[in-house]
Design a protein around this motif. Structure first.
Motif, PDB file in Angstrom:
ATOM      1  N   ASP A  55      -9.101   0.996  -8.932  1.00 42.32           N
ATOM      2  CA  ASP A  55      -8.971  -0.208  -8.115  1.00 42.32           C
ATOM      3  C   ASP A  55      -7.908   0.017  -7.052  1.00 42.32           C
ATOM      4  O   ASP A  55      -6.719   0.089  -7.364  1.00 42.32           O
ATOM      5  CB  ASP A  55      -8.591  -1.395  -9.019  1.00 42.32           C
ATOM      6  N   ASP A  56      -8.317   0.127  -5.796  1.00 43.72           N
ATOM      7  CA  ASP A  56      -7.345   0.405  -4.736  1.00 43.72           C
ATOM      8  C   ASP A  56      -6.628  -0.849  -4.230  1.00 43.72           C
ATOM      9  O   ASP A  56      -5.915  -0.790  -3.238  1.00 43.72           O
ATOM     10  CB  ASP A  56      -7.992   1.169  -3.590  1.00 43.72           C
ATOM     11  N   THR A  57      -6.781  -1.962  -4.951  1.00 43.49           N
ATOM     12  CA  THR A  57      -6.018  -3.159  -4.602  1.00 43.49           C
ATOM     13  C   THR A  57      -4.785  -3.325  -5.494  1.00 43.49           C
ATOM     14  O   THR A  57      -4.010  -4.263  -5.297  1.00 43.49           O
ATOM     15  CB  THR A  57      -6.887  -4.435  -4.695  1.00 43.49           C
ATOM     16  N   GLN A  58      -4.619  -2.434  -6.467  1.00 38.56           N
ATOM     17  CA  GLN A  58      -3.439  -2.484  -7.342  1.00 38.56           C
ATOM     18  C   GLN A  58      -2.191  -2.150  -6.524  1.00 38.56           C
ATOM     19  O   GLN A  58      -2.261  -1.398  -5.544  1.00 38.56           O
ATOM     20  CB  GLN A  58      -3.590  -1.504  -8.506  1.00 38.56           C
ATOM     21  N   PRO A  59      -1.030  -2.678  -6.910  1.00 34.80           N
ATOM     22  CA  PRO A  59       0.199  -2.457  -6.133  1.00 34.80           C
ATOM     23  C   PRO A  59       0.521  -0.985  -5.869  1.00 34.80           C
ATOM     24  O   PRO A  59       0.958  -0.637  -4.768  1.00 34.80           O
ATOM     25  CB  PRO A  59       1.287  -3.110  -6.990  1.00 34.80           C
ATOM     26  N   VAL A  62      -1.789   0.282  -3.135  1.00 32.11           N
ATOM     27  CA  VAL A  62      -1.396  -0.316  -1.856  1.00 32.11           C
ATOM     28  C   VAL A  62      -0.141   0.371  -1.318  1.00 32.11           C
ATOM     29  O   VAL A  62      -0.057   0.690  -0.120  1.00 32.11           O
ATOM     30  CB  VAL A  62      -1.185  -1.837  -2.011  1.00 32.11           C
ATOM     31  N   ARG A  65      -1.092   3.891  -0.045  1.00 32.63           N
ATOM     32  CA  ARG A  65      -1.836   3.785   1.208  1.00 32.63           C
ATOM     33  C   ARG A  65      -0.903   3.429   2.368  1.00 32.63           C
ATOM     34  O   ARG A  65      -0.971   4.032   3.437  1.00 32.63           O
ATOM     35  CB  ARG A  65      -2.943   2.737   1.090  1.00 32.63           C
ATOM     36  N   ARG A  66      -0.013   2.479   2.154  1.00 31.72           N
ATOM     37  CA  ARG A  66       0.895   2.074   3.227  1.00 31.72           C
ATOM     38  C   ARG A  66       1.816   3.215   3.625  1.00 31.72           C
ATOM     39  O   ARG A  66       2.029   3.468   4.813  1.00 31.72           O
ATOM     40  CB  ARG A  66       1.719   0.851   2.801  1.00 31.72           C
ATOM     41  N   HIS A  77     -10.282   5.808  -0.380  1.00 33.72           N
ATOM     42  CA  HIS A  77     -10.380   5.505  -1.809  1.00 33.72           C
ATOM     43  C   HIS A  77     -11.572   6.271  -2.366  1.00 33.72           C
ATOM     44  O   HIS A  77     -12.678   6.197  -1.838  1.00 33.72           O
ATOM     45  CB  HIS A  77     -10.565   4.004  -2.029  1.00 33.72           C
TER      46      HIS A  77
END
Length: 168
Positions: A55-59, A62, A65-66, A77
């Motif tokens: 899940d690439d929305t996990q902290p 994120v 990626r940032r 992803h």
């Protein structure tokens, strides 16, 4: 950036020498100072990084990626398809493909032994959850102090320093 680490598997920064840790912190501080002065540069422009996770929305995803995109890298992803039960040949084939597609790969939520197998066959820098909040990079970020930037920003600067020192 004075830190250059050889391409290798990064399960933890415990394997870094004190001199490498100091160089990593110095590079992170340089990035911190540049950001405060508004002088950030896309030093990873043209680099492609793979982010293997469910899940690439996990902290952690994120944060990774940032850190990478602020340096100009493209982060893709890659849905997790490998497991500890995957045949060694499948792991090696997948790792070689990842090494052809990406300049580095961040593995999140994978067993350490599986990440090691990927690292051995990929031919590029492979990270083992370097953006997780219990990874030793978090400890290094705490050593930066919080005078001019937040702890979250310091964490990002340490990750960026590690990326810059390992992606050639």
């Amino acid at each position: 950036m004075g830190l250059i680490l050889t391409r290798r598997h990064f399960p933890a920064l415990a394997s870094l020498s004190p001199a490498e840790e100091s160089a990593l912190l110095a590079s992170a501080r340089t990035l911190q100072q540049a950001a405060v002065a508004g002088l950030t540069q896309p030093m990873l422009r043209g680099k492609n990084l793979g982010l293997l996770c469910h899940d690439d929305t996990q902290p952690e995803a994120v944060l990774f990626r940032r850190a990478a995109t602020e340096l100009g890298a493209h982060v893709a992803h890659v849905a997790m398809s490998l497991s500890e039960l995957s045949p060694a040949l499948e792991v090696a084939h997948t790792a070689r493909m990842l090494g052809r597609l990406y300049d580095a790969v961040e593995c999140q939520g994978m067993a350490g032994a599986l990440v090691q197998q990927v690292a051995e066959a990929a031919g590029v820098a492979v990270y083992d959850s370097i953006a997780s909040f219990d990874h030793p990079t978090a400890r290094l970020a705490d050593q930066m102090g919080h005078v001019t930037t937040s702890p979250a920003d310091n964490r990002r600067f340490v990750l960026q320093a590690l990326l810059l020192g390992t992606i050639v």
